[in-house]
Design a protein around this motif. Structure first.
Motif, mmCIF file in Angstrom:
data_model
loop_
_atom_site.group_PDB
_atom_site.id
_atom_site.type_symbol
_atom_site.label_atom_id
_atom_site.label_comp_id
_atom_site.label_asym_id
_atom_site.label_seq_id
_atom_site.Cartn_x
_atom_site.Cartn_y
_atom_site.Cartn_z
ATOM 1 N N HIS A 36 2.629 3.682 -3.836
ATOM 2 C CA HIS A 36 2.585 3.248 -5.231
ATOM 3 C C HIS A 36 3.303 4.312 -6.049
ATOM 4 C CE1 HIS A 36 0.218 2.745 -9.209
ATOM 5 N NE2 HIS A 36 1.263 1.946 -9.211
ATOM 6 N N GLN A 37 4.352 3.916 -6.733
ATOM 7 C CA GLN A 37 5.094 4.850 -7.576
ATOM 8 C C GLN A 37 4.597 4.720 -9.015
ATOM 9 O OE1 GLN A 37 9.720 5.689 -8.825
ATOM 10 N NE2 GLN A 37 9.265 5.242 -6.675
ATOM 11 N N THR A 38 4.307 5.858 -9.622
ATOM 12 C CA THR A 38 3.735 5.843 -10.960
ATOM 13 C C THR A 38 4.153 7.097 -11.719
ATOM 14 O OG1 THR A 38 1.646 5.652 -12.202
ATOM 15 C CG2 THR A 38 1.585 6.967 -10.196
ATOM 16 N N GLU A 39 4.205 6.987 -13.032
ATOM 17 C CA GLU A 39 4.486 8.153 -13.865
ATOM 18 C C GLU A 39 3.349 9.156 -13.729
ATOM 19 O OE1 GLU A 39 5.177 9.209 -18.611
ATOM 20 O OE2 GLU A 39 5.613 7.179 -17.869
ATOM 21 N N LEU A 40 3.696 10.408 -13.477
ATOM 22 C CA LEU A 40 2.667 11.434 -13.292
ATOM 23 C C LEU A 40 3.259 12.786 -13.632
ATOM 24 C CD1 LEU A 40 0.174 11.677 -10.307
ATOM 25 C CD2 LEU A 40 1.254 13.701 -11.258
ATOM 26 N N HIS A 41 2.690 13.413 -14.651
ATOM 27 C CA HIS A 41 3.092 14.753 -15.083
ATOM 28 C C HIS A 41 1.955 15.324 -15.919
ATOM 29 C CE1 HIS A 41 4.008 12.773 -18.909
ATOM 30 N NE2 HIS A 41 4.760 11.910 -18.236
#
Length: 263
Positions: free
Chosen positions: A154-159
């Motif tokens: 699952h690709q997701t925005e993460l920072h």
């Protein structure tokens, strides 16, 4: 699926040399998408990088590199999935798409038609692994129920300015990888006090700290974008930075409300 801690995000990259350089310095995961309009660029860079590797005899082969792309929202109707995937494979110059994502659960997306079409591509060998991107936990549950193939990623925005712990919990529970895009928050990690303080204490950069913080969160891998050799090497090396629990906690405490790519 096994992915290295740091891969190459290619949104905005329009020079094959950047991709070839990434392979030369050790990248083994290339991430693109149909909506980026650069699959041919990534494919040319992949071919050039593998040719250069063969010329110097370092042993890197196509099988060593995970090539990932994503179906955009207008590719997701059941009858559109296969033609779009085949076009992506042609543009990338590969026989197999190692990882093919549903980019967003919008447009023509219907789990009961989109995902069986993706399964058929896995069965016929055009796609090795299936993934999704920008999903919420309930959408992930429906996707896993509709897929015969295991959900690989699952690709997701993460920072440090935005991530959802519930998505990491879901991945741990169900055994798939989380691929973190925009781990440098579009360059804004240099303005986050908690990140800068750790970087100064460690005599490194905020970018390195942000990548190390993300990859410390099992089962997260990252795909920062870079094009210069200096930045490519620095991002790759950041995965070797081991942050202390207190340092991770300090960055965790940063407010998580600044999403760069909302729906």
């Amino acid at each position: 699926m096994h992915l290295p801690p740091v891969g190459l995000g290619t949104m905005g990259i329009d020079d094959p040399d950047a991709v070839a350089t990434a392979l030369a310095v050790g990248y083994r995961h290339l991430d693109t998408a149909r909506i980026y309009g650069n699959e041919a660029v990534v494919g040319d860079g992949l071919a050039a990088g593998l040719d250069a590797s063969d010329a110097i005899g370092d042993g890197t082969t196509r099988e060593d590199v995970t090539v990932a792309t994503k179906l955009w929202v207008d590719d997701l109707a059941g009858d559109d999935v296969a033609p779009a995937a085949r076009e992506s494979a042609d543009l990338l110059g590969v026989e197999t798409l190692d990882l093919l994502y549903v980019h967003r659960p919008r447009g023509g997306y219907d789990p009961e038609t989109t995902l069986p079409a993706l399964d058929r591509l896995v069965d016929e060998g055009l796609v090795r692994d299936a993934g999704v991107s920008n999903f919420e936990p309930d959408q992930l549950d429906r996707a896993m129920a509709a897929l015969d193939a295991p959900l690989a990623a699952h690709q997701t925005e993460l920072h440090p300015l935005f991530y959802k712990p519930t998505l990491l919990d879901h991945a741990r529970e169900h055994g798939y990888t989380v691929v973190a895009y925009s781990p440098l928050a579009g360059g804004r990690v240099r303005d986050i006090d908690a990140v800068v303080e750790v970087a100064e204490a460690r005599d490194t950069t905020p970018e390195a700290v942000a990548i190390a913080w993300a990859t410390a969160k099992d089962p997260v891998v990252t795909i920062p974008k870079a094009s210069s050799e200096r930045h490519l090497r620095a991002n790759l090396a950041a995965a070797d930075l081991d942050l202390a629990p207190a340092e991770i906690a300090a960055i965790d405490a940063v407010g998580r409300e600044e999403e760069l790519f909302p729906e």
